[in-house]
Every structure is written in C-alpha cells, then in structure tokens.
Design a protein around this motif. Structure first.
Motif, PDB file in Angstrom:
ATOM      1  N   GLY A 164       0.809  -1.221   0.000  1.00 10.85           N
ATOM      2  CA  GLY A 164       0.000   0.000   0.000  1.00 10.85           C
ATOM      3  C   GLY A 164       0.834   1.259   0.000  1.00 10.85           C
ATOM      4  O   GLY A 164       0.459   2.256   0.618  1.00 10.85           O
ATOM      5  N   ASN A 184      -2.148  -1.654   3.157  1.00  8.52           N
ATOM      6  CA  ASN A 184      -3.554  -1.993   2.903  1.00  8.52           C
ATOM      7  C   ASN A 184      -3.810  -3.405   3.432  1.00  8.52           C
ATOM      8  O   ASN A 184      -3.643  -4.391   2.730  1.00  8.52           O
ATOM      9  CB  ASN A 184      -3.809  -1.895   1.404  1.00  8.52           C
ATOM     10  CG  ASN A 184      -5.209  -2.267   0.982  1.00  8.52           C
ATOM     11  OD1 ASN A 184      -5.464  -2.500  -0.180  1.00  8.52           O
ATOM     12  ND2 ASN A 184      -6.147  -2.340   1.938  1.00  8.52           N
ATOM     13  N   LYS A 195     -10.819  -0.088   0.985  1.00  6.62           N
ATOM     14  CA  LYS A 195      -9.543  -0.590   1.480  1.00  6.62           C
ATOM     15  C   LYS A 195      -9.356  -0.211   2.948  1.00  6.62           C
ATOM     16  O   LYS A 195      -9.738   0.889   3.358  1.00  6.62           O
ATOM     17  CB  LYS A 195      -8.386  -0.034   0.643  1.00  6.62           C
ATOM     18  CG  LYS A 195      -8.389  -0.488  -0.804  1.00  6.62           C
ATOM     19  CD  LYS A 195      -7.228   0.130  -1.577  1.00  6.62           C
ATOM     20  CE  LYS A 195      -7.230  -0.306  -3.034  1.00  6.62           C
ATOM     21  NZ  LYS A 195      -6.115   0.323  -3.798  1.00  6.62           N
ATOM     22  N   PHE A 246      -6.823   0.327   6.222  1.00  8.70           N
ATOM     23  CA  PHE A 246      -5.463   0.688   6.597  1.00  8.70           C
ATOM     24  C   PHE A 246      -5.362   0.882   8.107  1.00  8.70           C
ATOM     25  O   PHE A 246      -6.361   1.182   8.767  1.00  8.70           O
ATOM     26  CB  PHE A 246      -5.048   2.009   5.931  1.00  8.70           C
ATOM     27  CG  PHE A 246      -4.974   1.963   4.434  1.00  8.70           C
ATOM     28  CD1 PHE A 246      -3.763   1.747   3.792  1.00  8.70           C
ATOM     29  CD2 PHE A 246      -6.110   2.151   3.656  1.00  8.70           C
ATOM     30  CE1 PHE A 246      -3.676   1.718   2.408  1.00  8.70           C
ATOM     31  CE2 PHE A 246      -6.038   2.128   2.270  1.00  8.70           C
ATOM     32  CZ  PHE A 246      -4.813   1.905   1.643  1.00  8.70           C
ATOM     33  N   GLY A 251      -6.025  -5.298  -1.130  1.00 10.49           N
ATOM     34  CA  GLY A 251      -5.913  -5.876   0.204  1.00 10.49           C
ATOM     35  C   GLY A 251      -6.289  -7.335   0.286  1.00 10.49           C
ATOM     36  O   GLY A 251      -6.249  -7.935   1.367  1.00 10.49           O
TER      37      GLY A 251
END
Length: 389
Positions: A51, A56, A107, A109, A369
């Motif tokens: 990412g 991610n 996504k 994080f 991801g």
C-alpha cells in the motif's frame, strides 16, 4: 525493531515457522512459543512496501463478497476467509492496540498509515534472524532443518516463504525446490498484480493518469483509471488483468469516448490539441506527446490526423507483455498446488505435520488488500489446526 534476535542454541522445537513475511509473522504472533526463522536481518520487508508503505491490510466486505476476488481459487480460499473474515482481522489488530479505518474505496489501513506499525505489533514471537534454511528432510517422527546456524529438529513445520516477487525482500522462490523434493507439485511461477509493458515508444508520458478508461482483454471488460509508467501502463484493473497476459498480447483500450469523426465538427480556430483537451479532459501533456499535430489548428486537421487520434486514444490496441516482470510484480501467480493442501487446516495432504500458508500456495487475489487478507486468514486457520493437535 522492538525485539531482540533469538540467540538460543538451535535444538529440538515443537513448531517451526519458515518465513517472516505477512503470513509467517501473523502466525508467530498467534503462537509465541513457535520458532520463526527469517533469512533476512529483519522481518516483514515485503510487508513494509504494501500500500505504498501505508499497508492496505484487508478490504471491507462480507466473506462471500471477499471470496469473489480470488479468480479460480474461490472454493479453496472460502473456508479460511469465512473463518477469519476482514471484520475479525480488524478485531485482532485492535486487540494488539492497532486500530484501522476504512477508506472510501473499501480498502482498510492502520490509523497511523504506517506499515512499520503493523510489523511492530506482529513481532512478538520467538524469532531467529539471518537464519536461512538450506535443506529440509522428513524423518519418521520429525523434520530435520539444516540452516546456516545449525540443525533444528521440528515436530511441526509451517512454510510461509512467499512467492517469487520482489526477491530483494526475501521472497525469491528458492524454497519451492525444497517443497518439490518433499513431493509437492509446484505450479509454474508468473507475475500477478503488475504493470504491463507496452511494445511501442511511449514518449515522455510517465506519471500521467487518465480516469474512466475502458479496458478489454480477451473476454475481460473493465472500467478503470490508467497510469502511464516508464515503459507501459498500470492501474488497478491493468494490474488485475496482468496475471492473464501471456507472452506478447493485444489489449484494447479506450482512453476517450469522443469519436474521431467529431474532430471535424469542432468550432473555432484554436490549436487542435488544446480543443481536444477541452472536449475530452485528456491530459494536455499526454495529447502533446502522443499526437504529431504540433500547432495545427482545428481547421487544418486531416483524415490522417483523425486516424492517429483513433489509434492512440479512441481505440488504442497496444501489444503488451509481462515478460521480465516477476521480480517487480506485487504477488506471484503459481506456487504449491492447492489440490495437495487442505483448505480448512492448510495441512499438506502429502507430508505429515507440514503446513503451507500464504503466497507460497498457488493463490493470488485482486488488487485492494485481498492478498494480505488470505495471508492472515490462512495463517489463522493453520493456527487453529496446529493448536488442536
């Protein structure tokens, strides 16, 4: 790092995990008593790149929707993802004091947007760094692991050595030959989630992005943004398609929905490239680099100019390839044949007390991801199996 390298003499161990990438680290955090062997001088080198360094971790969605992003491996990944879906992945990281957030595109994080924090919270087990497994053999009751630091006898072994992408991070595919010697079939390795090389002179267009592009490759039709790279094209759907590209292939790309015939209906006397930019919103630098019109005015455009626009923007059909891209691909297509591994426990069907997880298996998911989701889910399923026996 927040840990010290294990310097205890190598000896008999109950559980040994080979590989300190995403799946190996995750499993090690679940079974602190296991010994994790990492050949690099630090763990999580490839994970640190995920990412763009923000990591991610996974993607929002119910298990059924998540499973749909694994191409021809939906059935194989299904048990583990239903057992340990994204919501449970987030809960686990929260229990390690690492909270996460969902971006607008789904996504997920860490709140800090630092892959180093993900590596930090997972680095809590017994880890031996700069320990390379040179050979692995199976005796009647245990494995014999010959390493550069000595010999280990292990009752149970988990292979989490990754694929063959980004070999500079440690996942160089070298362990597949050892798995082959143990009897496992290795599906040939090729790039997945990578950019495509374009077999024509692209000019100075690197770094330019075009939104709302139509992409067609064989029976695959997608809408996505495209990023022009040094020698080709990238973008979410280009990366997803890349696993299907074999040798040199044609791909159909429409960067603009503005028909070539309409060029002759443009009004005014301005520079033709600027007029086309205003009509299509295509980046001006891209138009200037890809078209030979120079300072032609609207009224000076010829049929040849119209055909050039058609061939380079309206119906662009470049020849593309992924040859030589394995080293820089995000993930690897290929690996241990999934028919030889139990999808519930991730235990080898061929070798007693051997587990194989993560990207070492012939499983790759789409961009967003999904590959880390499988890495964590397969590690968790292996954890359940290892601790029940």
């Amino acid at each position: 790092m927040a840990y010290e390298e294990n310097r205890a003499p190598l000896m008999k161990r109950k559980i040994v995990i080979i590989g300190g990438g995403a799946s190996g680290l995750f499993l090690s955090s679940l079974i602190p008593g296991a010994l994790l062997l990492e050949k690099n001088n630090t763990v999580g080198k490839k994970l640190s790149l995920t990412g763009g360094g923000k990591c991610n971790l996974t993607h929002e969605g119910e298990p059924r929707e998540i499973v749909s992003h694994y191409y021809d491996k939906k059935r194989f990944v299904s048990p583990s993802i239903y057992t340990f879906p994204p919501v449970k992945i987030r809960e686990y990281f929260s229990s390690l004091s690492l909270d996460t957030y969902v971006r607008s595109d789904g996504k997920i994080f860490p709140n800090s947007e630092k892959s180093s924090d993900v590596i930090r919270v997972l680095t809590k087990g017994d880890i031996s760094l700069e320990t390379k497994v040179i050979s692995i053999a199976r005796n009647e009751d245990f494995f014999v692991l010959t390493t550069n630091k000595g010999v280990i006898e292990a009752e149970k072994v988990v292979v989490a050595t990754g694929g063959s992408s980004f070999p500079q991070t440690g996942s160089d595919g070298s362990f597949f030959s050892m798995l082959s010697l143990l009897g496992h079939k290795i599906i040939p390795l090729s790039p997945a989630l990578t950019s495509l090389k374009v077999m024509e002179n692209m000019g100075r267009v690197e770094g330019i992005t075009v939104e709302d592009v139509s992409i067609k490759y064989k029976k695959i039709k997608k809408e996505s943004s495209i990023l022009f790279t040094r020698n080709g094209i990238s973008g979410p759907e280009i990366m997803n398609i890349s696993r299907e590209v074999e040798n040199e292939s044609k791909i159909e790309i429409s960067l603009s929905s503005f028909p070539p015939s309409e060029l002759f209906h443009l009004k005014g006397n301005m520079r033709a490239i600027k007029a086309l930019h205003e009509e299509t919103s295509l980046p001006l630098r891209l138009l200037e680099e890809r078209l030979s019109w120079k300072d032609k005015k609207i009224g000076d455009l010829s049929k040849k100019d119209s055909e050039e626009y058609r061939d380079k923007f309206y119906k662009w059909s470049p020849t593309v390839t992924t040859k030589g891209m394995l080293n820089s691909s995000t993930v690897t297509k290929g690996g241990v044949d999934t028919d030889e591994v139990d999808p519930v426990t991730f235990k080898s069907k061929l070798v007693p007390n051997l587990w194989i997880i993560g990207e070492a298996l012939d499983v790759d998911g789409e961009c967003g991801g999904y590959n880390l989701t499988f890495a964590f889910a397969s590690a968790y399923s292996a954890y359940l199996s290892l601790t029940r026996e």
